[in-house]
Design a protein around this motif. Sequence first.
Motif, PDB file in Angstrom:
ATOM      1  N   THR A  70       0.875  -1.185   0.016  1.00  0.00           N
ATOM      2  CA  THR A  70      -0.166  -0.072  -0.058  1.00  0.00           C
ATOM      3  C   THR A  70       0.972   1.397  -0.118  1.00  0.00           C
ATOM      4  OG1 THR A  70      -1.486  -1.227   1.271  1.00  0.00           O
ATOM      5  CG2 THR A  70      -1.777   1.236   1.106  1.00  0.00           C
ATOM      6  N   THR A  71       1.866   1.163   0.719  1.00  0.00           N
ATOM      7  CA  THR A  71       2.780   2.526   0.874  1.00  0.00           C
ATOM      8  C   THR A  71       3.517   2.700  -0.408  1.00  0.00           C
ATOM      9  OG1 THR A  71       3.174   2.003   3.164  1.00  0.00           O
ATOM     10  CG2 THR A  71       4.965   3.250   1.907  1.00  0.00           C
ATOM     11  N   PHE A  72       4.034   1.689  -0.954  1.00  0.00           N
ATOM     12  CA  PHE A  72       4.532   1.655  -2.456  1.00  0.00           C
ATOM     13  C   PHE A  72       3.451   2.108  -3.548  1.00  0.00           C
ATOM     14  CE2 PHE A  72       7.863  -1.673  -1.172  1.00  0.00           C
ATOM     15  CZ  PHE A  72       9.070  -0.506  -0.810  1.00  0.00           C
ATOM     16  N   ALA A  73       2.460   1.776  -3.289  1.00  0.00           N
ATOM     17  CA  ALA A  73       1.552   2.153  -4.367  1.00  0.00           C
ATOM     18  C   ALA A  73       0.959   3.591  -4.125  1.00  0.00           C
ATOM     19  CB  ALA A  73      -0.033   1.274  -4.084  1.00  0.00           C
ATOM     20  N   ILE A 225       5.228   9.344   2.531  1.00  0.00           N
ATOM     21  CA  ILE A 225       5.331   8.354   3.527  1.00  0.00           C
ATOM     22  C   ILE A 225       5.295   9.007   5.011  1.00  0.00           C
ATOM     23  CG2 ILE A 225       6.831   7.001   1.893  1.00  0.00           C
ATOM     24  CD1 ILE A 225       9.350   7.858   3.400  1.00  0.00           C
ATOM     25  N   ALA A 226       5.380  10.111   5.024  1.00  0.00           N
ATOM     26  CA  ALA A 226       5.341  10.634   6.366  1.00  0.00           C
ATOM     27  C   ALA A 226       3.885  11.033   6.717  1.00  0.00           C
ATOM     28  CB  ALA A 226       6.162  11.918   6.592  1.00  0.00           C
ATOM     29  N   ASP A 227       3.194  11.020   5.897  1.00  0.00           N
ATOM     30  CA  ASP A 227       1.626  11.418   6.233  1.00  0.00           C
ATOM     31  C   ASP A 227       0.831  10.340   6.915  1.00  0.00           C
ATOM     32  OD1 ASP A 227      -0.823  13.023   5.460  1.00  0.00           O
ATOM     33  OD2 ASP A 227      -1.487  11.052   4.913  1.00  0.00           O
ATOM     34  N   PHE A 228       0.028  10.996   7.915  1.00  0.00           N
ATOM     35  CA  PHE A 228      -0.630   9.975   8.963  1.00  0.00           C
ATOM     36  C   PHE A 228      -1.977  10.382   8.647  1.00  0.00           C
ATOM     37  CE2 PHE A 228      -2.754   9.606  13.061  1.00  0.00           C
ATOM     38  CZ  PHE A 228      -2.828   8.027  12.972  1.00  0.00           C
ATOM     39  N   GLY A 229      -2.464  11.586   8.952  1.00  0.00           N
ATOM     40  CA  GLY A 229      -3.700  12.225   9.062  1.00  0.00           C
ATOM     41  C   GLY A 229      -4.661  11.498   7.842  1.00  0.00           C
ATOM     42  N   THR A 230      -4.000  11.879   6.485  1.00  0.00           N
ATOM     43  CA  THR A 230      -4.820  11.495   5.339  1.00  0.00           C
ATOM     44  C   THR A 230      -5.242  10.088   5.367  1.00  0.00           C
ATOM     45  OG1 THR A 230      -3.858  13.407   4.226  1.00  0.00           O
ATOM     46  CG2 THR A 230      -5.208  11.804   2.966  1.00  0.00           C
ATOM     47  N   VAL A 236      -6.461   3.653   4.804  1.00  0.00           N
ATOM     48  CA  VAL A 236      -5.554   3.286   4.113  1.00  0.00           C
ATOM     49  C   VAL A 236      -4.341   2.844   4.986  1.00  0.00           C
ATOM     50  CG1 VAL A 236      -3.892   3.572   2.188  1.00  0.00           C
ATOM     51  CG2 VAL A 236      -6.153   4.559   2.035  1.00  0.00           C
ATOM     52  N   GLN A 237      -4.169   1.526   5.025  1.00  0.00           N
ATOM     53  CA  GLN A 237      -3.091   0.839   5.835  1.00  0.00           C
ATOM     54  C   GLN A 237      -1.768   0.995   5.409  1.00  0.00           C
ATOM     55  OE1 GLN A 237      -4.204  -0.138   8.905  1.00  0.00           O
ATOM     56  NE2 GLN A 237      -6.042   0.517   8.219  1.00  0.00           N
ATOM     57  N   THR A 238      -0.832   1.837   5.881  1.00  0.00           N
ATOM     58  CA  THR A 238       0.386   2.215   5.412  1.00  0.00           C
ATOM     59  C   THR A 238       1.323   2.052   6.795  1.00  0.00           C
ATOM     60  OG1 THR A 238       0.235   4.661   6.073  1.00  0.00           O
ATOM     61  CG2 THR A 238      -0.240   3.882   3.522  1.00  0.00           C
ATOM     62  N   PHE A 239       2.466   1.975   6.561  1.00  0.00           N
ATOM     63  CA  PHE A 239       3.431   1.857   7.524  1.00  0.00           C
ATOM     64  C   PHE A 239       3.079   3.004   8.591  1.00  0.00           C
ATOM     65  CE2 PHE A 239       6.347  -0.172   4.586  1.00  0.00           C
ATOM     66  CZ  PHE A 239       6.700  -1.391   5.562  1.00  0.00           C
ATOM     67  N   ALA A 240       2.819   4.241   8.186  1.00  0.00           N
ATOM     68  CA  ALA A 240       2.586   5.315   9.035  1.00  0.00           C
ATOM     69  C   ALA A 240       1.179   5.165  10.205  1.00  0.00           C
ATOM     70  CB  ALA A 240       2.148   6.568   8.359  1.00  0.00           C
ATOM     71  N   THR A 241       0.328   4.597   9.318  1.00  0.00           N
ATOM     72  CA  THR A 241      -0.906   4.105  10.446  1.00  0.00           C
ATOM     73  C   THR A 241      -0.542   2.859  11.203  1.00  0.00           C
ATOM     74  OG1 THR A 241      -1.689   2.892   8.411  1.00  0.00           O
ATOM     75  CG2 THR A 241      -2.311   4.865   8.784  1.00  0.00           C
ATOM     76  N   GLY A 242       0.176   2.035  10.544  1.00  0.00           N
ATOM     77  CA  GLY A 242       0.593   0.732  11.269  1.00  0.00           C
ATOM     78  C   GLY A 242       1.427   1.032  12.737  1.00  0.00           C
TER      79      GLY A 242
END
Length: 558
Positions: A70-73, A225-230, A236-242
């Motif tokens: 998801t992060t790469f996409a 990759i630093a975004d968390f709020g959006t 959307v499950q990225t490293f930031a939300t994880g």
Amino acid sequence: MTAVSETDKYAPKGNRRGRQSGTGVFSFLAWVVALACILPMVAVALAALTGGTETIRHLVDTVLTGYALTTFALVALVSVGTLGIGVGAAWLVTMTRFPGVRLFEIALVLPLAFPAYVLAYAYTFVLDHPGIVQSSLRQVTGWGPRDYWFPEIRSLGGAAVMLVLVLYPYVYLLARAAFLQQSGGAFLAARALGKNAFQAFWLVSLPMARPAIASGVLLAVMETIADFGTVSYFGVQTFATGIYTSWFSMGDRAGAAQLALCLLSFALALAVVERSTRGKARYHQAGKQHAAMPPAELKGWQSGGAWVLCALPVCLGFLLPVIILFNMGLQSEQNLLSRRYIGFLQNSLTLATLAALLTVLAAVCLGFYQRLRPGRTSSTAAYMSRLGYAVPGGVIAVGLMVPFAAFDNALDAWMRANFEIRTGLLISGSIWLLVAAYMVRFLAAALGAYESGQSTVHANMDAAARSLGQGPLGMLRRVHLPMLTPSLLTALLIVFVDVMKELPATLIMRPFNYDTLAVQAYRLASDERLEGAAVPSLVIVALGLLPVILICRQVGRR
């Protein structure tokens, strides 16, 4: 043999001992700042490596692959979007003339004032199922909820669109600067050889601007990759939300650290690529004269098409969200003058002010140390301090919380065992650790602004101050700081507004019951109270306009 800098040659010999002592102070402070900046990265690596293999095996079996894909996409979508809009808009306003082009030169920078998560709140309010767009569609057509298809705003694609709309100005600014610096000789030669305008742009101008464009895209990727709020709001499950989920929802500190290490590795790899690309961004014009590239006059449908292409990102990234948020705020029951909101504003202003002052002070120490002792040592300290701009706020938060929380717990246990005194969370429970996280995250921006101003101070002025008996501190106070006041104010303002918008580190590290405007907006939006979230969001956007206005003034000067 001790090296003597160029300006030291003009100083009286009797003052050299005091001068070296002053230089040692700046050297000490610069390295303290540099080590503080890499502490979160080292702590994350150690916490991840000592977390055991069971946690990482569980992550690999469950969520790690999904987070990575998801992060790469998301990165790929944002890269393509910012590249297309940023380069296209930069070329149109720089190399063509059509009605309103002077206005678009500045207006295309305005979306920088928006945090992506604020844009997400605005568009969700109008495009989601109960929003005005779909409600009007159902009312006009008589369709039911399952009778039509409508793009899902809360999706990976929706998050990518929000990020593209606020991040394309990075590419636009750097690409436009590169196009302005190009000589028209090569472009005109391509036209003389039978190439049309697009072919000359594709084969000549675009390759020459490639390093600047690549730097802009990489900056947008690092913000992505630093975004968390959006991504958090859109699910959307990225490293930031994880990282946030592991830290708070699951209470898994080791898992959060290992996810943070994965994201940190990706971010640092991007930082290395960005720096190497920027270091190669050197092109030399053939010939003795720099011939300005003549802009093409657009007419008819070409002029209209250029106007629409430039107006679209401005309307979608700035004008329409402002109108939506204003209407949402009018419908809400939030009162900015209430005691509760004044508290949020005071907390935000306190954190932003302290962080801006500390960050600029650290930038002055680093930049002036480089000035006093240019060489590998000072450059290494500056490079270490700049790494924070590539590290997401959530990673910095985990990297600081892990060691300082352990220290607080050990100190509390020792004090209770020996003196029956509870010390509590002296460091990890204070705002000062959060301020330190802001400094690590935004020091690169302050250092860049300071060094930009410092480059205008000629070395002869340093030599004159030395010859008049001024040591390093006197030279800084009497010569550099008065001349660098505009650059320092710019750095203060940039860091101030960045802190006001910052969300992931604030969510993780803020003391109990110490909420900011960004946290309040996120909390209200998470509870689906979007009208209420519009009020603190509008304040954040209004403050975000301040550095954008400064950037617009620079864009307006050729």
